[in-house]
Structure formats: structure tokens, C-alpha cells
Design a protein around this motif. Structure first.
Motif, short mmCIF file in Angstrom:
data_model
loop_
_atom_site.label_atom_id
_atom_site.label_comp_id
_atom_site.label_asym_id
_atom_site.label_seq_id
_atom_site.Cartn_x
_atom_site.Cartn_y
_atom_site.Cartn_z
N VAL A 1 0.97 -1.23 0.18
CA VAL A 1 -0.06 0.16 -0.14
C VAL A 1 0.92 1.09 0.06
O VAL A 1 2.07 1.05 0.08
CB VAL A 1 -0.95 0.00 1.14
CG1 VAL A 1 -1.85 -1.13 1.17
CG2 VAL A 1 -0.06 -0.03 2.58
N LEU A 2 0.38 2.50 -0.11
CA LEU A 2 1.28 3.74 0.03
C LEU A 2 0.84 4.12 1.46
O LEU A 2 -0.18 4.46 1.59
CB LEU A 2 0.84 4.72 -1.18
CG LEU A 2 0.60 3.94 -2.76
CD1 LEU A 2 0.27 4.93 -3.55
CD2 LEU A 2 2.23 3.49 -2.94
N VAL A 3 1.83 4.67 1.99
CA VAL A 3 1.87 5.15 3.09
C VAL A 3 2.65 6.70 2.93
O VAL A 3 3.75 6.36 2.89
CB VAL A 3 2.40 4.56 4.45
CG1 VAL A 3 2.46 5.25 5.73
CG2 VAL A 3 1.40 2.92 4.41
N ASP A 4 1.98 7.61 3.23
CA ASP A 4 2.21 9.12 2.87
C ASP A 4 3.27 8.94 1.49
O ASP A 4 4.20 9.73 1.31
CB ASP A 4 3.37 9.36 3.99
CG ASP A 4 2.65 9.78 5.34
OD1 ASP A 4 1.61 9.89 5.25
OD2 ASP A 4 3.46 9.62 6.24
N THR B 1 -2.83 4.65 1.31
CA THR B 1 -3.75 4.70 0.11
C THR B 1 -3.55 3.36 -0.17
O THR B 1 -2.65 2.55 -0.43
CB THR B 1 -3.10 5.48 -0.99
OG1 THR B 1 -3.20 7.10 -0.71
CG2 THR B 1 -4.10 5.57 -2.29
N THR B 2 -4.75 2.56 -0.47
CA THR B 2 -5.04 1.25 -0.74
C THR B 2 -5.24 1.32 -2.25
O THR B 2 -5.55 2.24 -2.83
CB THR B 2 -6.06 0.40 0.04
OG1 THR B 2 -7.22 0.78 0.00
CG2 THR B 2 -5.69 0.32 1.33
N ILE C 1 -0.11 -2.97 -8.42
CA ILE C 1 -0.49 -1.54 -8.78
C ILE C 1 -0.02 -0.46 -7.92
O ILE C 1 0.44 0.53 -8.28
CB ILE C 1 -2.03 -1.50 -9.16
CG1 ILE C 1 -2.25 -2.22 -10.29
CG2 ILE C 1 -2.51 -0.04 -9.21
CD1 ILE C 1 -3.78 -2.72 -10.35
N CYS C 2 -0.09 -0.67 -6.56
CA CYS C 2 0.35 0.33 -5.83
C CYS C 2 1.75 0.42 -5.65
O CYS C 2 2.27 1.59 -5.73
CB CYS C 2 -0.14 -0.10 -4.03
SG CYS C 2 -1.92 0.09 -3.98
N VAL D 1 6.30 3.59 -8.15
CA VAL D 1 7.70 3.52 -9.10
C VAL D 1 7.69 4.71 -9.90
O VAL D 1 8.90 5.35 -10.20
CB VAL D 1 7.62 2.38 -9.71
CG1 VAL D 1 8.55 2.13 -10.92
CG2 VAL D 1 7.97 0.95 -8.95
N ILE D 2 6.58 5.03 -10.61
CA ILE D 2 6.48 6.16 -11.52
C ILE D 2 6.75 7.40 -10.87
O ILE D 2 7.54 8.27 -11.30
CB ILE D 2 5.30 6.18 -12.11
CG1 ILE D 2 4.97 5.02 -13.27
CG2 ILE D 2 4.97 7.23 -12.83
CD1 ILE D 2 3.64 4.52 -13.64
N GLU D 3 6.18 7.81 -9.68
CA GLU D 3 6.48 8.90 -8.87
C GLU D 3 7.93 9.05 -8.21
O GLU D 3 8.48 10.00 -8.62
CB GLU D 3 5.66 9.09 -7.58
CG GLU D 3 4.03 9.13 -8.10
CD GLU D 3 3.19 9.31 -6.80
OE1 GLU D 3 3.70 8.93 -5.63
OE2 GLU D 3 1.96 9.26 -7.25
N GLU D 4 8.63 7.72 -8.06
CA GLU D 4 10.10 7.72 -7.24
C GLU D 4 10.98 8.16 -9.00
O GLU D 4 12.00 8.90 -8.85
CB GLU D 4 10.42 6.46 -7.09
CG GLU D 4 9.87 6.29 -5.73
CD GLU D 4 9.89 4.55 -5.57
OE1 GLU D 4 10.63 3.84 -5.88
OE2 GLU D 4 9.28 4.27 -4.39
#
Length: 185
Positions: A55-58, A78-79, A112-113, A118-121
């Protein structure tokens, strides 16, 4: 006096706050699935090795099976359920759907998460283990299949849908997503 083994925590999940009393040992994964009925996040190995529970945390990807719920209070979680905007899928979700970036689908929410992160990093200029030029002044490397495979290496797919996963990440990142199997494998 016996110390308490539970605490009340407020979890900010997909833009909604949920206040729960949880045992101190409860993982974020178990709180999501068992207490909040957000079952998109999957329990795979329960040891942080497969990435099914990502999941995404912050905004950062996290394997939720190793994250304690009490340590997640007030953080933005974010899930996979929280990625879409209304009826419009997130571009990564749409690319996975369009390019068959899944077979059985069990690992797909974590994939997917992770791909969103990955795209943001990559866009932020973070290097990976295969990035050739890691000097701070270097431009972000192209998001090649090798870069994507390295960056997604914490997410396993037992069905072996890696070629389609790489194509989906490429498309969601702004590429065509139609690389040949040789370049994506």
C-alpha cells in the motif's frame, strides 16, 4: 497494574478517517482487511517478501504486513481501492487492465500500488540499482524495462505476468507500453 495491550488509533485511509481500538501487534494489513473490510490489499507471505500487501503510506510504498497499525496513525494510507477517482481508474489501473498485467490477479493490487510509487520515484529522480549515472546533477534515466523490473522487484507474481506488468507500467508512465517481449522480459 498490567500494561495495556491495545490502543486507539485513527487511520487516514483513502481520504477517510477510521478510529479503531487495536491490539498493539495488529498489522496494518490485518486492520485493513479484518477491521475495515478493505480486502483489495492481499495477504501473501505475511513476511514482507512477496509484495502482495503493498500500500502507499504518505506516498511511499510499504508492505502492510510488516507495518503495525498503531504506527500508522495519522499517516496518509492509500490502498488499491483509493487510487481511482470516482468511476475513472487510475492510469496504472487502466494500463494493467488494457495490457492484461495480471493473470490470477492475486498480486495485482500490490503490483499496482507499487507501480504508482515507481512512477513517482522515477519522476522525482530517485535512482535504482540499475541506474547508470547516479550523480545528483544527472537527469532521471529513461524508464526502461530494466529500470521497471528492478524497481518492481519487490513484487512477485506467481503466474509470471511480468512482461505485461512491465508494459503496463511503461504505458502508465507515458510510454507506449507495447515493447516486444524480448525488451520487456
Amino acid at each position: 497494574m498490567t500494561p495495556s495491550t491495545s490502543s486507539t488509533v485513527t487511520l487516514n485511509i483513502n481520504g477517510e478517517k477510521h478510529t479503531l481500538s487495536v491490539d498493539h501487534r495488529t498489522t496494518l494489513l490485518d486492520a485493513l482487511r479484518e477491521r475495515l473490510d478493505l480486502t483489495g490489499t492481499k495477504k501473501g507471505c505475511d513476511q514482507g517478501q512477496c509484495g502482495a500487501c503493498t500500500v502507499l503510506v504518505d506516498g511511499r510504498r510499504t508492505v502492510s504486513c510488516l507495518q503495525l497499525a498503531v504506527a500508522s496513525g495519522e499517516r496518509e494510507i492509500t490502498t488499491v481501492e483509493g487510487l481511482a477517482e470516482g468511476n475513472r481508474l487510475h492510469p496504472v489501473q487502466q494500463a494493467f487492465l488494457d495490457l492484461d498485467g495480471f493473470q490470477c490477479g492475486y498480486c495485482t493490487p500490490g503490483q499496482i500500488c507499487s507501480a504508482v510509487a515507481v512512477i513517482e520515484e522515477h519522476a522525482a529522480g530517485w535512482p535504482s540499482a540499475v541506474t547508470e549515472d547516479v550523480r545528483p546533477q544527472a537527469a532521471p534515466p529513461p524508464l526502461t524495462p530494466a529500470e521497471i523490473r528492478e524497481r518492481m522487484s519487490g513484487n512477485l507474481c506467481r503466474c509470471g505476468a511480468y512482461v505485461q506488468i512491465v508494459q503496463a507500467v511503461t504505458r502508465a508512465a507515458g510510454g507506449s507500453g507495447a515493447e516486444s517481449e524480448e525488451s520487456a522480459a
